[in-house]
Design an enzyme around this catalytic site. Structure first.
Site: not given
Length: 286
Positions: A92, A147, A251
């Site tokens: 995200d 992911h 980050s």
């Protein structure tokens, strides 16, 4: 939120980054109920994350602030685009930069060029001579697990860098070579006829970047660096959507594609918000 960021920036100037990270890491890992609940409630008050998609909406079920911050998603809260040619967003966040890798150079915040070989190592340069990059910034409120964007084999893993500067937009626009100064991990993934790399960049107050093959949630920083450099094993097969790693604070992820001519980039827009599981780009000739 601005007060917190100002406090952290002041602390950066007064206290070494690694020491500050260690100090705040002790608090973030504390399992003392009063401390961890105070930290979690403070975060929720400032950032207002969506806990409806989190594995637990009740903060009492998290053992520490870090456990809350690295929370997993509730089953079924995301649908992964499993179209054969779809390259999904691994995280995200917000697309802050994207473009061609020209003469081994990438661009930071439209104003700073930095070298590909400084970001990922000289041995990678030949793979991305006609490449493309996408930089995604994760805000503190975002889901912080990373992911696999497209299935393949992990053929290389490494850890680089030592600094822990902030990577927020202000820092991106004011600190040259930010990404190559900061601590980061690099995974190279080979698919049929296509190579790409995923770079996870650490930031201020990030205690660590934890790979999926780490078996001890309390591994020291030194141990995690060793695990990144050793990798998960020889040519481990991973599938689209599999968890690769997680950050312990906000980050950045940088994706490097081997050959821009194989990408359909029509869906890309700068400052576009993306969600893990959604299509990021399409691959033309796999």
């Amino acid at each position: 939120a601005k007060v917190i960021h100002c406090f952290i920036e002041i602390m950066h100037k007064l206290v070494p980054h690694l020491f500050l990270t260690l100090l705040l890491g002790l608090l973030a890992n504390s399992k003392v109920r009063i401390i961890k609940n105070l930290l979690i409630k403070g975060f929720i008050w400032v950032y207002k994350p969506d806990l409806n998609e989190a594995i637990y909406s009740d903060i009492e079920k998290y053992s520490s602030y870090n456990d809350f911050f690295t929370r997993k998603l509730k089953k079924g809260s995301r649908v992964v685009d499993n179209t054969d040619t779809s390259f999904i967003s691994p995280v995200d966040g917000e697309i802050v930069d994207h473009g061609l890798i020209e003469e081994g150079q990438l661009i930071q915040a439209k104003k700073f060029n930095y070298a590909l070989e400084d970001l990922v190592g000289e041995d990678y340069r030949s793979h991305y001579s006609q490449g493309y990059f996408i930089t995604i910034y994760l805000a503190p409120t975002d889901y912080h697990r990373i992911h696999c964007p497209f299935g393949g084999q992990i053929t290389d893993s490494k850890h680089l860098g030592t600094s822990l500067y902030s990577v927020n937009k202000k820092a991106q626009e004011s600190i040259p070579y930010l990404y190559i100064k900061n601590e980061r991990s690099v995974l190279q993934i080979d698919s049929d006829g296509f190579k790409y790399s995923l770079v996870s960049v650490g930031a201020s107050v990030v205690g660590s970047i934890v790979p999926f093959w780490s078996t001890d949630e309390n591994s020291s920083r030194k141990k995690l660096i060793q695990e990144w450099n050793e990798g998960p094993g020889q040519k481990i097969q991973i599938n689209k959507g599999d968890e690769l790693a997680y950050f312990r604070m906000g980050s950045t992820v940088i994706l490097l594609f081997e050959d821009s001519s194989k990408l359909d980039l029509d869906s890309l827009k700068e400052n576009m918000l993306v969600k893990f599981g959604n299509k990021l780009v399409s691959l033309k000739n796999i």
